[in-house]
Design a protein around this motif. Structure first.
Motif, mmCIF file in Angstrom:
data_model
loop_
_atom_site.group_PDB
_atom_site.id
_atom_site.type_symbol
_atom_site.label_atom_id
_atom_site.label_comp_id
_atom_site.label_asym_id
_atom_site.label_seq_id
_atom_site.Cartn_x
_atom_site.Cartn_y
_atom_site.Cartn_z
ATOM 1 N N MET A 57 0.827 -1.206 0.000
ATOM 2 C CA MET A 57 0.000 0.000 0.000
ATOM 3 C C MET A 57 0.866 1.263 0.000
ATOM 4 O O MET A 57 0.575 2.239 -0.709
ATOM 5 N N ALA A 58 1.956 1.243 0.784
ATOM 6 C CA ALA A 58 2.864 2.388 0.779
ATOM 7 C C ALA A 58 3.523 2.556 -0.587
ATOM 8 O O ALA A 58 3.693 3.679 -1.082
ATOM 9 N N GLY A 59 3.884 1.423 -1.213
ATOM 10 C CA GLY A 59 4.482 1.495 -2.543
ATOM 11 C C GLY A 59 3.510 2.052 -3.572
ATOM 12 O O GLY A 59 3.905 2.819 -4.464
ATOM 13 N N ALA A 60 2.227 1.676 -3.448
ATOM 14 C CA ALA A 60 1.217 2.215 -4.372
ATOM 15 C C ALA A 60 1.107 3.723 -4.231
ATOM 16 O O ALA A 60 1.036 4.462 -5.219
ATOM 17 N N ILE A 61 1.089 4.199 -2.964
ATOM 18 C CA ILE A 61 1.019 5.647 -2.740
ATOM 19 C C ILE A 61 2.249 6.339 -3.318
ATOM 20 O O ILE A 61 2.158 7.413 -3.934
ATOM 21 N N LEU A 62 3.418 5.706 -3.143
ATOM 22 C CA LEU A 62 4.655 6.294 -3.656
ATOM 23 C C LEU A 62 4.631 6.390 -5.182
ATOM 24 O O LEU A 62 5.031 7.410 -5.763
ATOM 25 N N VAL A 63 4.145 5.340 -5.834
ATOM 26 C CA VAL A 63 4.075 5.356 -7.292
ATOM 27 C C VAL A 63 3.138 6.455 -7.779
ATOM 28 O O VAL A 63 3.453 7.213 -8.714
ATOM 29 N N VAL A 64 1.981 6.575 -7.138
ATOM 30 C CA VAL A 64 1.034 7.615 -7.532
ATOM 31 C C VAL A 64 1.638 8.999 -7.310
ATOM 32 O O VAL A 64 1.480 9.907 -8.146
ATOM 33 N N GLU A 65 2.362 9.182 -6.198
ATOM 34 C CA GLU A 65 2.966 10.483 -5.914
ATOM 35 C C GLU A 65 4.044 10.834 -6.954
ATOM 36 O O GLU A 65 4.147 11.989 -7.394
ATOM 37 N N VAL A 66 4.832 9.828 -7.353
ATOM 38 C CA VAL A 66 5.847 10.080 -8.376
ATOM 39 C C VAL A 66 5.197 10.493 -9.695
ATOM 40 O O VAL A 66 5.624 11.450 -10.359
ATOM 41 N N VAL A 67 4.138 9.769 -10.074
ATOM 42 C CA VAL A 67 3.430 10.113 -11.315
ATOM 43 C C VAL A 67 2.818 11.514 -11.205
ATOM 44 O O VAL A 67 2.844 12.300 -12.163
ATOM 45 N N ARG A 68 2.283 11.835 -10.035
ATOM 46 C CA ARG A 68 1.681 13.165 -9.851
ATOM 47 C C ARG A 68 2.718 14.268 -10.021
ATOM 48 O O ARG A 68 2.469 15.292 -10.684
ATOM 49 N N ARG A 69 3.907 14.071 -9.427
ATOM 50 C CA ARG A 69 4.961 15.086 -9.547
ATOM 51 C C ARG A 69 5.420 15.244 -10.995
ATOM 52 O O ARG A 69 5.701 16.364 -11.454
ATOM 53 N N LEU A 79 3.544 14.723 -13.620
ATOM 54 C CA LEU A 79 2.487 15.432 -14.331
ATOM 55 C C LEU A 79 2.465 16.914 -13.967
ATOM 56 O O LEU A 79 2.165 17.766 -14.819
ATOM 57 N N VAL A 80 2.772 17.238 -12.707
ATOM 58 C CA VAL A 80 2.837 18.649 -12.315
ATOM 59 C C VAL A 80 3.916 19.365 -13.107
ATOM 60 O O VAL A 80 3.726 20.490 -13.599
ATOM 61 N N ARG A 81 5.073 18.714 -13.259
ATOM 62 C CA ARG A 81 6.151 19.326 -14.032
ATOM 63 C C ARG A 81 5.770 19.446 -15.507
ATOM 64 O O ARG A 81 6.036 20.467 -16.151
ATOM 65 N N VAL A 117 -3.897 16.297 -13.007
ATOM 66 C CA VAL A 117 -3.511 16.493 -11.612
ATOM 67 C C VAL A 117 -4.675 17.077 -10.815
ATOM 68 O O VAL A 117 -4.954 16.655 -9.685
ATOM 69 N N GLU A 118 -5.392 18.039 -11.406
ATOM 70 C CA GLU A 118 -6.506 18.679 -10.704
ATOM 71 C C GLU A 118 -7.634 17.704 -10.403
ATOM 72 O O GLU A 118 -8.223 17.729 -9.315
ATOM 73 N N HIS A 119 -7.946 16.836 -11.357
ATOM 74 C CA HIS A 119 -9.120 15.965 -11.221
ATOM 75 C C HIS A 119 -8.794 14.580 -10.644
ATOM 76 O O HIS A 119 -9.655 13.985 -9.984
ATOM 77 N N CYS A 120 -7.629 14.053 -10.920
ATOM 78 C CA CYS A 120 -7.384 12.625 -10.685
ATOM 79 C C CYS A 120 -6.450 12.320 -9.526
ATOM 80 O O CYS A 120 -6.150 11.142 -9.297
#
Length: 361
Positions: free
Chosen positions: A16-28, A30-32, A44-47
């Protein structure tokens, strides 16, 4: 797998922690990328939160097993219930993510359409209205399919499937009668959007109230009135009742100002003054204007109509107020004898005796 092993719970937590980490990396990432890529910014705004939820429940659903709680009958039943709940939550979270991704994709198109001005603005507003309704229909469809998938995950519901299908005709007729107003509004909303009869930001007059279409959904329409009130009407109202659409074929609007003045008013001078004034007013679109005597009123006044064109309805309203204020001041300061006066006829004036203004006692 060793039941009730601490290693199993550790693997679950790490997953579960790894899933959160993967999503956070993808989010960062996409922000860039969102600095140059508009779709990434909307994703990033919606998903963001739906993606976190999907990552957590998918990781938990993949790793968790009913035997992790224990080997007793009660614990296995509890484990089976938790496993089923995780499956339902997974369907719900994936549905949430799909709907939000659908909104992010369509927002990219809507952002570009909002910037369209001029003659293409009418077509852009029509497409915006259609996209807004279509994505709501898509969201409702996805939600219904998700609810169906949740229900059919229960063996008891699958066993009743044949009986439900056999009685679908009767049930459909009952549901159709009960939901007739709602279905009628939904069909009316699609009819308005794809027949181009009504669009977002259209200027309309409904029930003698002037306003703009602020929101158009599958079931209701919100009209923002000139004084910032909101009139909420069912969509079917616009298919069953007449209404005025001032921007049906274009955003240009004609502004009209009426003046009731005395017969002595110099119309030519007022016409020249009107043209001089609107040439200096940035709200006039430099196309149409006129000043005409449109009527002779029974109360002894004449009616003048000043007509000017503007690019859109707000500009037309402000231009109309500016012209009215200027013409009133111009007549008052330059031709005070032309201000509205009501004439009466007395026996003296009828006999030709000049009136001195003196009042008899």
């Amino acid at each position: 797998m060793n039941v009730q092993s601490p290693t199993d719970w550790l693997i679950l937590a790490i997953s579960m922690a790894g899933a959160i980490l993967v999503v956070e990396v993808v989010r960062r990432l996409l922000v860039r990328a969102g600095r140059k890529w508009r779709l990434a910014r909307h994703l990033v705004e919606h998903c963001t939160w739906p993606a976190y939820a999907v990552g957590l429940v998918v990781a938990a659903n993949l790793v968790f097993s009913p035997g992790m709680l224990g080997e007793t009958v009660r614990l296995r039943e509890l484990g089976g219930t938790i496993d089923r709940v995780l499956g339902l939550v997974t369907i719900a979270c994936v549905t949430w993510l799909i709907i939000q991704a659908n909104y992010a994709l369509t927002d990219v198109i809507l952002d570009r359409l909002v910037l369209v001005q001029g003659e293409r603005n009418r077509r852009a507003r029509r497409i915006m209205t259609q996209i807004g309704l279509v994505r709501r229909v898509a969201a409702v469809t996805i939600f219904v399919l998700a609810v169906g998938a949740m229900l059919f995950s229960f063996p008891q519901v699958r066993a009743l499937g044949a009986g439900l299908l056999a009685s679908a005709g009767i049930a459909g007729a009952i549901v159709g009668i009960a939901a007739q107003p709602t279905i009628g509004n939904m069909l009316a909303g699609l009819q308005l959007a794809f027949s181009d009869a009504l669009r977002l930001d259209d200027v309309v007059v409904v029930n003698e109230e002037w306003g703009r279409i602020e929101e158009l959904t599958l079931t209701y329409v919100v009209v923002r009135l000139w004084d910032e009130r909101r009139m909420v009407l069912p969509v079917s109202y616009f298919t069953q009742n007449p209404f005025e659409n001032w921007t049906r074929h274009g955003s240009r609007v004609l502004a009209v100002v009426f003046l009731r003045v005395d017969w002595s008013v110099p119309v030519d001078k007022l016409r020249e003054e009107l043209y001089r004034y609107i040439q200096e007013n940035p709200l006039w679109d430099q196309k149409d204007w006129t000043l005409q005597v449109t009527d002779v009123l029974p109360n002894g006044l004449v009616e003048l109509r000043a007509l000017m064109s503007a690019a859109d309805s707000p500009s037309a309203w402000d231009l109309k107020c500016d012209v009215r204020e200027h013409l009133v001041s111009y007549v008052r300061e330059n031709f005070p004898e032309s201000l509205p006066r009501f004439r009466i006829e007395t026996p003296e004036t009828r006999a030709g005796v000049p009136w001195t203004g003196a009042r008899p006692f």
